[in-house]
Design a protein around this motif. Structure first.
Motif, short mmCIF file in Angstrom:
data_model
loop_
_atom_site.label_atom_id
_atom_site.label_comp_id
_atom_site.label_asym_id
_atom_site.label_seq_id
_atom_site.Cartn_x
_atom_site.Cartn_y
_atom_site.Cartn_z
N ALA A 1 25.23 -38.90 -6.10
CA ALA A 1 25.21 -39.55 -4.75
C ALA A 1 23.88 -40.04 -4.12
O ALA A 1 23.12 -39.30 -3.47
N GLU A 2 24.14 -41.36 -3.51
CA GLU A 2 22.92 -41.91 -2.91
C GLU A 2 23.33 -42.05 -0.85
O GLU A 2 24.77 -41.86 -0.86
N GLY B 1 27.08 -30.52 1.77
CA GLY B 1 27.14 -30.24 2.91
C GLY B 1 26.64 -32.53 2.80
O GLY B 1 26.91 -32.19 3.96
N TRP B 2 26.14 -32.53 2.18
CA TRP B 2 26.10 -34.54 2.47
C TRP B 2 26.50 -35.13 2.10
O TRP B 2 26.91 -36.82 2.66
N ILE B 3 28.00 -34.68 1.38
CA ILE B 3 28.80 -35.56 1.31
C ILE B 3 30.18 -34.86 1.42
O ILE B 3 30.28 -33.91 0.76
N THR C 1 33.68 -42.65 -10.21
CA THR C 1 34.39 -40.98 -10.24
C THR C 1 36.12 -41.55 -9.47
O THR C 1 36.10 -42.23 -8.76
N MET C 2 36.47 -40.42 -9.39
CA MET C 2 38.24 -40.39 -8.36
C MET C 2 37.29 -40.61 -6.65
O MET C 2 38.53 -40.26 -6.13
N PHE C 3 36.30 -40.40 -7.23
CA PHE C 3 35.43 -39.82 -5.57
C PHE C 3 34.24 -41.20 -4.80
O PHE C 3 33.51 -41.26 -5.28
N GLU C 4 34.99 -41.54 -3.64
CA GLU C 4 34.20 -42.85 -2.96
C GLU C 4 32.58 -41.76 -3.06
O GLU C 4 32.23 -41.12 -2.61
N GLY C 5 31.58 -42.41 -3.45
CA GLY C 5 30.48 -42.23 -3.57
C GLY C 5 29.70 -41.37 -4.31
O GLY C 5 28.75 -41.20 -4.19
N ILE C 6 30.55 -40.58 -5.05
CA ILE C 6 30.00 -40.12 -6.27
C ILE C 6 30.54 -41.04 -7.43
O ILE C 6 31.25 -41.39 -8.10
#
Length: 582
Positions: A145-146, A164-166, A189-194
């Motif tokens: 993740a950025e 704790g960053w995302i 993925t199923m997660f936004e941002g990952i």
């Protein structure tokens, strides 16, 4: 596990305490040890499952020139790599993951071209860059993740959340894919941002941002080659013998997940030639299954020379096990086969730490029934790969359309080059997404949740080179897939009915759901995550249906509801399905 932007590093956001939180989230993947290393703006942390070099193989590894490596998985040709580097390198360990670090020092980003295995590697280079590399078939996972502070990466998304960053936020596009196809495609993925590091991909990270990408293909280019059956059998026999032999390299006990299928039976036939000791085999069957392969597995196991554990799973186990599977499958695949895989891992862990499996045989050698349909032209009933979603024409979802097939369509465009046949294109598409994001994710998560490693000898560069470009007629013949593997098994394990029609391995989930339809339908309809996407009345009607298609749709909703509770809402998952969803 992270590459900080320079200002973030100065503020201590790459601290050891945060790294400890991240690797604690991955304790199940590496119960045998841990290591943390801070190197400028790069912080690396590792959990170890000890398989090779039990005494000196702790990570990170250092090359003495300022480069540092951590890795997940196995580099099977490490013995050959060490021999190639003899006289050039003073190895500090006998680990399989140390040679890649020395190759990187000498070859730069091309270092991974020499590797055979399953791996996710991270190298903190002496010049401050971070290098992330994943094996070509995507056997081992790697996510990133950025964020504002930099780039964070890990073997599972839950470790990224532990930083704790995302925070876990649902990606609706990927959710639609999951419901319609049981897996998701591409880097999202199923997660936004990952995002996933794609199979075979290498990323170069500079100052906390991705600066360069390259990718190594898993499958050879070119259409079907001209080769006769006898020559193909000879070549394939040699490739499989070598692959199984190097996949058996281990300093801990290993075994085999043995079904009644062709692939695992072939692996067994080669394993018994690698080691004089009997092969430990593990098989599972299910009460109420129309096709139970335990009898075939028993017959094929006899040449191994010992009676091995067998499992029988009942309906009551299903309702208790499913929440644990939902926790393990943070990158979800709504696949029935997660259940037997998780059960087998629980059982096998008592006696072995590594298991070989037959994954990849269908994709490389044309085993699926859908391939036979795709080979036919459209005017003779030819079909489009995954042209119909799980919920097609059921009227259950609030929005029936959508772009759920876009990822597969893109994979088809990319695969349909190099003069490939229709069959090869379908195989390549499956190797792009279905294989790494369903079958291999299932294998990785279910085994690692139980502190075990799974190995896949069919997914090897040598085997792919020997098998993928075979003529279509050596893959599919007389209405049967994997023809060349059947012929090889016929020679190596004569007692197996290699040329007979397989019944297929089934998990009677449909029957188990149907038996509880009266309370399952209303319970699912009340879940907020289901009501958001489905029509409550239709969900209850779906639960009452006895059609196979409806049963699979109901299973998909049930799995999604449990996954959502575990991974998005982050609620406790101790208890049965009924206790958690009530």
């Amino acid at each position: 596990m992270r590459h900080c932007r320079n200002d973030a590093a100065r503020r201590g956001l790459g601290s050891q305490s945060i790294m400890q939180q991240m690797i604690d989230a991955l304790a199940h993947r590496g119960p045998d040890g841990e290591g943390i290393h801070l190197q400028g703006a790069v912080a690396l942390a590792h959990r170890r499952l000890s398989i090779i070099d039990l005494q000196t193989g702790d990570q990170p590894f250092f090359d003495g020139a300022g480069n540092t490596l951590i890795g997940n998985g196995e580099v099977y040709n490490y013995i050959e790599l060490r021999a190639d580097l003899a006289g050039q390198v003073n190895f500090r360990t006998t680990s399989d993951c140390e040679p890649p670090l020395h190759l990187f020092r000498r070859q730069g980003l091309a270092y991974a071209e020499s590797l055979r295995g399953m791996y996710a590697l991270a190298i903190a280079a002496a010049n401050g860059r971070l290098i992330l590399t994943r094996d070509p078939f995507g056997i081992k996972p790697l996510y990133y993740a950025e964020v504002v502070e930099g780039l964070i990466f890990a073997s599972e998304p839950q470790a990224l959340f532990a930083s704790g960053w995302i925070s876990p936020r649902l990606n609706p596009r990927a959710r639609d894919e999951l419901l319609q196809m049981q897996f998701t495609t591409g880097a999202e993925t199923m997660f936004e941002g990952i995002f996933r590091v794609l199979p075979g991909e290498t990323l170069v990270v500079v100052d906390g941002r991705i600066a360069e990408r390259s990718r190594r293909a898993a499958l050879p280019d070119g259409g079907p080659e001209a080769i006769d059956e006898a020559s193909a059998l000879t070549r394939l026999d040699a490739a499989l013998a070598e692959s199984v032999a190097i996949h058996c390299r281990s300093d801990v006990p290993y075994g085999l997940f043995l079904s009644g299928g062709i692939d695992s039976a072939l692996v067994l036939s080669y394993m018994r030639e690698v080691d004089s000791r009997p092969v430990q085999c593990f098989t599972v069957g299910f009460e109420g299954a129309a096709a139970d392969e335990r009898a075939a597995a028993r017959a094929w196991r006899k040449p191994a020379g010992r009676s091995s554990p067998r499992l029988v799973s009942a309906r009551r186990i299903f309702w208790a096990l499913l929440p644990r599977v939902a926790v393990a499958m943070d990158d979800p695949a709504a696949d029935y086969a997660t259940l037997p895989t998780y059960l087998l891992a629980q059982k096998a862990r008592a006696s072995v730490k590594v298991v070989l499996t037959g994954e990849g045989g269908d994709e490389i050698f044309g085993g699926y029934g859908r391939y036979r349909s795709i080979m036919r032209p459209w005017w003779l009933g030819g079909k489009v790969l995954r042209g119909k979603g799980t919920f097609a024409r059921l009227g259950v979802l609030q929005q029936e359309g959508g772009a759920w097939r876009d990822g597969i369509a893109m994979a088809e465009i990319h695969a349909g080059t190099h003069g490939r046949s229709r069959l090869q294109v379908a195989q390549a598409v499956d190797c792009t997404d279905w294989l790494p994001h369903d079958l291999l994710t299932k294998l990785d998560r279910c085994l690692m949740a139980n502190g075990m490693e799974g190995r896949t000898p069919f997914l090897d560069p040598g085997v792919a080179a020997a098998g993928f470009r075979l003529p279509d007629s050596l893959k599919v013949r007389d209405g049967k897939g994997k023809w060349i593997l059947r012929r090889l098994l016929e020679k190596r394990l004569p007692q197996a009915d290699a040329l007979g029609r397989k019944k297929g391995f089934t998990v009677p989930v449909g029957a188990w759901l149907s038996a509880e339809s009266a309370r399952l339908g209303p319970l699912l309809a009340r879940q907020a995550c289901i009501a958001e996407i489905a029509k409550p009345g239709k969900v209850e009607t779906l639960a009452q249906s006895t059609e196979k298609h409806a049963g699979f749709a109901l299973w998909s909703l049930l799995f999604y509801a449990l996954w959502y509770r575990a991974q998005i809402e982050r609620k406790p998952m101790d208890g049965s399905v009924w206790e958690l969803l009530s």
